[in-house]
Motif scaffolding. Structure first.
Motif, PDB file in Angstrom:
ATOM      1  N   ASP A  31     -13.540  10.615 -14.564  1.00  0.00           N
ATOM      2  CA  ASP A  31     -14.943  10.221 -14.464  1.00  0.00           C
ATOM      3  C   ASP A  31     -15.282   9.583 -13.122  1.00  0.00           C
ATOM      4  OD1 ASP A  31     -15.690  10.816 -17.306  1.00  0.00           O
ATOM      5  OD2 ASP A  31     -14.142   9.325 -17.681  1.00  0.00           O
ATOM      6  N   HIS A  32     -14.298   8.897 -12.514  1.00  0.00           N
ATOM      7  CA  HIS A  32     -14.554   8.244 -11.222  1.00  0.00           C
ATOM      8  C   HIS A  32     -13.315   8.322 -10.342  1.00  0.00           C
ATOM      9  CE1 HIS A  32     -18.500   6.899 -12.258  1.00  0.00           C
ATOM     10  NE2 HIS A  32     -18.065   6.223 -13.313  1.00  0.00           N
ATOM     11  N   PHE A  33     -13.544   8.181  -9.045  1.00  0.00           N
ATOM     12  CA  PHE A  33     -12.499   8.394  -8.043  1.00  0.00           C
ATOM     13  C   PHE A  33     -12.521   7.250  -7.030  1.00  0.00           C
ATOM     14  CE2 PHE A  33     -11.444   9.876  -3.780  1.00  0.00           C
ATOM     15  CZ  PHE A  33     -10.289  10.638  -3.947  1.00  0.00           C
ATOM     16  N   ALA A  34     -11.346   6.762  -6.665  1.00  0.00           N
ATOM     17  CA  ALA A  34     -11.237   5.728  -5.632  1.00  0.00           C
ATOM     18  C   ALA A  34     -10.032   6.041  -4.756  1.00  0.00           C
ATOM     19  CB  ALA A  34     -11.082   4.346  -6.264  1.00  0.00           C
ATOM     20  N   GLU A  35     -10.191   5.862  -3.456  1.00  0.00           N
ATOM     21  CA  GLU A  35      -9.115   6.181  -2.517  1.00  0.00           C
ATOM     22  C   GLU A  35      -8.960   5.075  -1.483  1.00  0.00           C
ATOM     23  OE1 GLU A  35      -9.056   8.858   1.318  1.00  0.00           O
ATOM     24  OE2 GLU A  35      -9.100  10.157  -0.447  1.00  0.00           O
ATOM     25  N   VAL A  36      -7.701   4.791  -1.136  1.00  0.00           N
ATOM     26  CA  VAL A  36      -7.422   3.826  -0.078  1.00  0.00           C
ATOM     27  C   VAL A  36      -6.351   4.413   0.838  1.00  0.00           C
ATOM     28  CG1 VAL A  36      -8.003   1.824  -1.473  1.00  0.00           C
ATOM     29  CG2 VAL A  36      -5.679   2.688  -1.474  1.00  0.00           C
ATOM     30  N   ASN A  37      -6.235   3.846   2.049  1.00  0.00           N
ATOM     31  CA  ASN A  37      -5.192   4.293   2.975  1.00  0.00           C
ATOM     32  C   ASN A  37      -4.288   3.121   3.340  1.00  0.00           C
ATOM     33  OD1 ASN A  37      -6.630   2.762   4.807  1.00  0.00           O
ATOM     34  ND2 ASN A  37      -7.602   4.516   5.810  1.00  0.00           N
ATOM     35  N   LEU A  38      -3.416   3.335   4.316  1.00  0.00           N
ATOM     36  CA  LEU A  38      -2.440   2.309   4.677  1.00  0.00           C
ATOM     37  C   LEU A  38      -3.093   0.994   5.092  1.00  0.00           C
ATOM     38  CD1 LEU A  38       0.073   4.435   6.780  1.00  0.00           C
ATOM     39  CD2 LEU A  38       0.432   3.546   4.490  1.00  0.00           C
ATOM     40  N   GLN A  39      -4.092   1.081   5.955  1.00  0.00           N
ATOM     41  CA  GLN A  39      -4.693  -0.158   6.448  1.00  0.00           C
ATOM     42  C   GLN A  39      -5.437  -0.906   5.348  1.00  0.00           C
ATOM     43  OE1 GLN A  39      -7.133   0.172   9.957  1.00  0.00           O
ATOM     44  NE2 GLN A  39      -7.587  -2.028   9.993  1.00  0.00           N
ATOM     45  N   SER A  40      -6.055  -0.159   4.416  1.00  0.00           N
ATOM     46  CA  SER A  40      -6.797  -0.850   3.361  1.00  0.00           C
ATOM     47  C   SER A  40      -5.854  -1.656   2.469  1.00  0.00           C
ATOM     48  CB  SER A  40      -7.596   0.156   2.523  1.00  0.00           C
ATOM     49  OG  SER A  40      -6.772   1.170   2.014  1.00  0.00           O
ATOM     50  N   PHE A  41      -4.684  -1.111   2.235  1.00  0.00           N
ATOM     51  CA  PHE A  41      -3.708  -1.863   1.445  1.00  0.00           C
ATOM     52  C   PHE A  41      -3.321  -3.148   2.178  1.00  0.00           C
ATOM     53  CE2 PHE A  41       0.463  -3.104   0.090  1.00  0.00           C
ATOM     54  CZ  PHE A  41       0.442  -2.899  -1.268  1.00  0.00           C
ATOM     55  N   TYR A  42      -3.073  -3.021   3.454  1.00  0.00           N
ATOM     56  CA  TYR A  42      -2.710  -4.157   4.297  1.00  0.00           C
ATOM     57  C   TYR A  42      -3.811  -5.233   4.243  1.00  0.00           C
ATOM     58  CZ  TYR A  42      -1.888  -6.623   8.767  1.00  0.00           C
ATOM     59  OH  TYR A  42      -1.694  -7.559   9.744  1.00  0.00           O
ATOM     60  N   ASP A  43      -5.054  -4.799   4.454  1.00  0.00           N
ATOM     61  CA  ASP A  43      -6.177  -5.745   4.508  1.00  0.00           C
ATOM     62  C   ASP A  43      -6.404  -6.450   3.172  1.00  0.00           C
ATOM     63  OD1 ASP A  43      -6.634  -5.100   7.142  1.00  0.00           O
ATOM     64  OD2 ASP A  43      -8.263  -3.690   6.721  1.00  0.00           O
ATOM     65  N   ILE A  44      -6.362  -5.689   2.085  1.00  0.00           N
ATOM     66  CA  ILE A  44      -6.678  -6.266   0.783  1.00  0.00           C
ATOM     67  C   ILE A  44      -5.597  -7.246   0.343  1.00  0.00           C
ATOM     68  CG2 ILE A  44      -7.042  -5.735  -1.654  1.00  0.00           C
ATOM     69  CD1 ILE A  44      -8.289  -3.077  -0.713  1.00  0.00           C
ATOM     70  N   SER A  45      -4.333  -6.889   0.615  1.00  0.00           N
ATOM     71  CA  SER A  45      -3.254  -7.789   0.201  1.00  0.00           C
ATOM     72  C   SER A  45      -3.343  -9.138   0.929  1.00  0.00           C
ATOM     73  CB  SER A  45      -1.893  -7.145   0.450  1.00  0.00           C
ATOM     74  OG  SER A  45      -1.662  -6.950   1.821  1.00  0.00           O
ATOM     75  N   LYS A  46      -3.782  -9.114   2.179  1.00  0.00           N
ATOM     76  CA  LYS A  46      -3.951 -10.364   2.914  1.00  0.00           C
ATOM     77  C   LYS A  46      -5.176 -11.131   2.414  1.00  0.00           C
ATOM     78  CE  LYS A  46      -2.823 -10.824   7.153  1.00  0.00           C
ATOM     79  NZ  LYS A  46      -2.749 -10.783   8.633  1.00  0.00           N
ATOM     80  N   ALA A  47      -6.218 -10.383   2.042  1.00  0.00           N
ATOM     81  CA  ALA A  47      -7.458 -11.034   1.615  1.00  0.00           C
ATOM     82  C   ALA A  47      -7.263 -11.887   0.369  1.00  0.00           C
ATOM     83  CB  ALA A  47      -8.544  -9.980   1.368  1.00  0.00           C
ATOM     84  N   ASP A  98      -1.254   8.591   2.510  1.00  0.00           N
ATOM     85  CA  ASP A  98      -0.374   8.256   3.629  1.00  0.00           C
ATOM     86  C   ASP A  98      -1.057   8.710   4.907  1.00  0.00           C
ATOM     87  OD1 ASP A  98       1.687   7.566   5.234  1.00  0.00           O
ATOM     88  OD2 ASP A  98       3.057   9.133   4.573  1.00  0.00           O
ATOM     89  N   SER A  99      -2.149   8.031   5.252  1.00  0.00           N
ATOM     90  CA  SER A  99      -2.976   8.433   6.383  1.00  0.00           C
ATOM     91  C   SER A  99      -2.946   7.380   7.476  1.00  0.00           C
ATOM     92  CB  SER A  99      -4.424   8.639   5.916  1.00  0.00           C
ATOM     93  OG  SER A  99      -5.287   8.850   7.000  1.00  0.00           O
ATOM     94  N   ARG A 100      -2.832   7.836   8.720  1.00  0.00           N
ATOM     95  CA  ARG A 100      -2.840   6.928   9.874  1.00  0.00           C
ATOM     96  C   ARG A 100      -4.229   6.842  10.493  1.00  0.00           C
ATOM     97  NH1 ARG A 100       2.029   7.791   7.392  1.00  0.00           N
ATOM     98  NH2 ARG A 100       3.787   7.178   8.699  1.00  0.00           N
ATOM     99  N   THR A 101      -5.259   7.038   9.649  1.00  0.00           N
ATOM    100  CA  THR A 101      -6.639   6.926  10.115  1.00  0.00           C
ATOM    101  C   THR A 101      -7.386   5.969   9.204  1.00  0.00           C
ATOM    102  OG1 THR A 101      -7.337   8.791   8.745  1.00  0.00           O
ATOM    103  CG2 THR A 101      -6.637   9.281  10.999  1.00  0.00           C
ATOM    104  N   ASP A 102      -8.574   5.524   9.663  1.00  0.00           N
ATOM    105  CA  ASP A 102      -9.414   4.701   8.793  1.00  0.00           C
ATOM    106  C   ASP A 102     -10.256   5.617   7.920  1.00  0.00           C
ATOM    107  OD1 ASP A 102     -11.526   5.652  10.360  1.00  0.00           O
ATOM    108  OD2 ASP A 102     -11.631   3.831  11.577  1.00  0.00           O
TER     109      ASP A 102
END
Length: 468
Positions: free
Chosen positions: A177-193, A61-65
């Motif tokens: 074994d592996h780690f992946a992280e996204v923030n608010l804007q990435s969710f927005y961008d990917i859903s539109k993509a 829940d981050s307001r940064t990129d």
């Protein structure tokens, strides 16, 4: 909310581009994705020791990129969020990919799960561990004389990611074994993509806090609407548990959409998706995406099943001084057994503690079988079984003791934060549990003991169905 980004990784985890020449060229374009040394690099070619490749998907829940720069006022308005957001992990999902198999199992950890905080004797909500570790690291660096804010933030965020990962490993018994992280804007961008995802709601719902405003029935959502869909908690019957369900349904739909011929056959859409991932997703430094795609060839969208860890009490009152404060109570032993069952392994969980005092259970709730179920729950924790009786209806629950308050306090916590009370009528060496009409702790329903509270069936991309 950050689910989407997770889906992005889920797309990779599902071998979205599944080994075709076009797929490999597409994966090669991800070379510029942000990397973070969150996990120690394994030996080349090493197979996971626990029999499964495990990926932790984190939504912040981050307001940064991903570079730490504040999102613009225009983007904050589009996302329907304020400028000040807590550094919380609102989404935690583990993908389990058994060695030599094509079935992918994913399970969610509710954001309010009450867990041990790594490196301390404290317990807290799992979504707050990121912020706690970040603050502690930044403070320690300043005390050591560091003044470069950018460098302090970078080191602190790495510490926060590691602490979150450690908390998940401690709770689940899973070696990540592996780690992946996204923030608010990435969710927005990917859903539109991907052109949006189809979901279905049982009824119309509206929530001003998240910006959610959806009719009943099937609908395709993307961008700010998709973000609101996975963030909504108000006006949902089970609050955070329903939000977890929302996230799982959206992820399953996203995987299906990404894997559809319409997406993969559209170079412009694939390119937009890759650009969105590169802008906003953070992966651990040891993740070899080419090797991962080779491993995951043949997995389809329907090959992913989304589930949730067992819950002891979704309305756990963890602080008697703040009776309105709630968390989601979970039992690490139950969670480890559940996680291990996804790959057919035996749970690596500690043995039950030595036998404690005998516990007499009084059923004053009017619910058949409650005393026996609660007695079984406590027996699993090492407490001896005492007498089970019934009495006239009583609204509240209480744990009574005569000679030692320690065991009574522990039992009260195990049963959801009940009140304790000294009573000379309780026999020496015994503790008495009186269960009232509003009791909501472990054993409240059949299957609520060792199996925890699990009322939902796993969700797959082939059949998400309508939800709250």
């Amino acid at each position: 909310m950050h689910k989407l980004g997770k889906v992005l990784v889920a797309a990779l985890a599902v071998a979205v581009f599944s080994g075709t020449a076009y797929g490999y060229s597409t994966v090669s374009s991800l070379d510029g994705i942000t990397r973070e040394d969150v996990i120690e690099s394994p030996d080349p070619g090493e197979r996971p020791a626990d029999g499964s490749l495990d990926i932790l998907l984190v939504g912040r829940d981050s307001r940064t990129d991903d570079n730490g720069n504040p999102l613009s006022p225009e983007m904050l308005r589009e996302l329907r969020v304020g400028a000040n957001g807590d550094d919380l992990t609102d989404t935690l999902i583990v993908l389990r990919i058994p060695n030599g198999q094509k079935a992918v199992k994913a399970f969610s950890i509710p954001r309010d799960s009450w867990v041990a905080e790594p490196g301390t004797k404290d317990k807290t909500k799992i979504n707050g561990i990121f912020g706690h570790a970040k603050f502690a690291s930044a403070s320690a660096q300043r005390e050591a004389g560091k003044t470069d804010k950018a460098e302090i933030d970078k080191v602190a965020i790495t510490a926060a990611r590691k602490a979150t990962l450690k908390a998940v490993e401690d709770l689940t018994g899973v070696k990540i074994d592996h780690f992946a992280e996204v923030n608010l804007q990435s969710f927005y961008d990917i859903s539109k993509a991907v052109g949006g995802v189809e979901v279905c709601l049982n009824r119309a719902t509206k929530d001003r806090k998240s910006g959610a405003d959806f009719p009943a029935g099937k609908q395709t959502i993307q961008g700010a609407d998709a973000l609101a869909f996975v963030r909504q908690r108000e006006d949902l019957p089970r609050s955070d548990l329903d939000r977890v369900r929302r996230q799982q349904v959206f992820l399953a739909g996203l995987a299906k959409q990404v894997l559809s011929a319409g997406t993969l056959a559209n170079p412009a859409r694939v390119s937009e998706l890759i650009d969105a991932v590169k802008r906003s997703v953070v992966l651990d430094g040891s993740w070899d995406l080419f090797d991962f795609v080779r491993q995951m060839q043949g997995v389809s969208g329907g090959g992913i099943a989304f589930d949730t860890i067992p819950v002891v009490n979704p309305d756990y009152r963890y602080n008697p001084k703040q009776p309105t404060a709630t968390a989601v109570q979970v039992d690490p032993a139950q969670v480890r057994a559940f996680a291990a069952s996804l790959i057919g392994a035996q749970p690596t969980t500690p043995q039950a503690p030595p036998a404690g005092p005998k516990v007499d259970v009084v059923n004053a709730s009017g619910k058949d079988g409650l005393a026996a179920r609660v007695s079984d729950v406590l027996a699993e924790k090492g407490f001896g079984k005492g007498e089970m009786t019934a009495e006239a209806g009583r609204r509240t629950s209480v744990v009574r003791f005569s000679d030692a308050s320690g065991p009574a306090t522990e039992i009260a916590k195990l049963l959801g934060g009940l009140e304790t009370q000294k009573a000379d009528s309780v026999a020496a060496g015994h503790v008495q549990v009186v269960l009232g009409q509003v009791y909501k702790g472990p054993g409240v329903s059949a299957g609520g003991g060792a199996a925890g509270v699990r009322t939902d069936q796993p969700i797959t991309s082939d059949d998400t169905g309508c939800i709250n």
